[in-house]
Write a protein that holds these residues in place. Structure first.
Motif: not given
Length: 360
Positions: A24-25, A30-32, A37-38, A66-67
């Motif tokens: 989602p835009r 969050l993706l970064l 974390t992975v 940031v989230l």
């Protein structure tokens, strides 16, 4: 038949739409953080001796900044899940490892609690702070002294308890139909505790100052405070309405320390006593005016009680001390005089505001 260019544009739009459904835009941070974390988790699993568990705190702390409130709880759970997965990779579960895990889970719990509280605002930490600071700056910009005609000088200064940018004292000024309208207000409480109420009241006072006749201004401010129904819903204020063409002034007070006028002819300060009830207490109070005229060379001081009152000194003695300091510090140099007076006087444990007006 569609041209190759139109086909490429349509294909690009379909690809963008598919990407937005998967990611989602606004989910870039969050993706970064998830990817980071992975990678940290894989690194700990494969190189447990070189990468400590505490490294997982880095994305946890960054996420709290940031989230947004919807994404943050899920990421905290994900980060702690990665921690639970990689703990068995440690060669030895020592007391140090146990304490590290406890600390990370404890910090994760604190971040979760902050995200739940942040739901009331609905924005991320840094963005929320930026919005609040921007709101403060926009509202307090109303306290700037407007451009005055030649022959007049005015300046205001504000200092808060503890040195924070939020204070319960403020100054609001406006120029209306050849008059300078100024209100110096002291909201109940001090420092950050009174800051939010002062911000709201500052915006309302700024609107009333320009919209109402001078004789009705304090009554309008009183009605506004009564409608708020705050637990600490009172404030003191002093209102100056100054005709910039003639020098005639009207001063009305609402439970506020009196203004002081310096007569250029005699070089003496006169305390301009004015009476009126505190704002936010009575339904239909009256605010009688103290009137006079500023002649060339005269100066006028409006201030809050933090300038003249301390726990060990009565307000009347404080006014005498302030006027003595004003005579010494100004010495005919009124430019910058407000700053010099605020720095030299008052309690550092109380908010202080001061307005200086001089007719050249």
């Amino acid at each position: 038949m569609s041209s190759p260019r139109d086909m490429r544009v349509a294909a690009g739009e379909r690809l963008e739409s598919a990407f937005n459904r998967v990611v989602p835009r606004g989910s870039g941070p969050l993706l970064l953080l998830v990817v980071t974390t992975v990678l940290i988790g894989v690194g700990i699993w494969r190189l447990s001796e070189d990468i400590p568990l505490v490294t997982l705190l880095v994305p946890l702390v960054v996420s709290s900044l940031v989230l947004g409130p919807r994404q943050l709880p899920w990421f905290v759970v994900f980060d702690l899940l990665v921690l639970a997965v990689v703990v068995p990779s440690q060669r030895e579960i020592s007391p140090r490892i146990v304490m590290t895990v406890i600390i990370i889970f404890g910090l994760g719990f604190l971040v979760l609690m902050s995200s739940f509280r942040r739901n009331r605002l609905g924005v991320a930490g840094i963005r929320g702070e930026t919005m609040f600071v921007d709101l403060r700056d926009r509202i307090l910009s109303q306290g700037g002294i407007p451009d005055l005609p030649d022959g007049w000088y005015a300046a205001s200064e504000l200092r808060s308890a503890g040195g924070t940018p939020f204070a319960g004292d403020f100054v609001v000024a406006s120029r209306v139909d050849g008059r300078l309208e100024v209100a110096v207000v002291d909201v109940s409480g001090k420092g950050e505790g009174a800051g939010t109420r002062a911000l709201l009241l500052c915006g309302a006072i700024g609107g009333l100052l320009s919209a109402l006749p001078p004789s009705e201004f304090l009554a309008g401010a009183n009605r506004f405070l009564l409608h708020q129904e705050w637990d600490e819903g009172f404030a003191t204020a002093i209102h100056l309405s100054l005709d910039l063409r003639t020098g005639r002034y009207d001063i009305r007070s609402a439970g506020h320390p009196p203004a002081a006028l310096r007569h250029a002819g005699s070089g003496r300060w006169e305390v301009l006593e004015s009476e009126g009830p505190i704002l936010g207490i009575l339904e239909d109070p009256e605010f009688p005016a103290t009137s006079g005229e500023m002649r060339p060379g005269d100066a006028l001081l409006l201030y809050t009680d933090g300038m003249v009152e301390t726990r060990t000194r009565d307000i009347s003695l404080g006014i005498d001390r302030m006027l003595g300091q004003a005579e010494r510090l100004l010495r005919g140099q009124f430019e910058g005089g407000a700053t010099r007076l605020v720095e030299a006087l008052g309690s550092r444990n109380d908010d202080r505001a001061l307005l200086l007006v001089h007719r050249r």
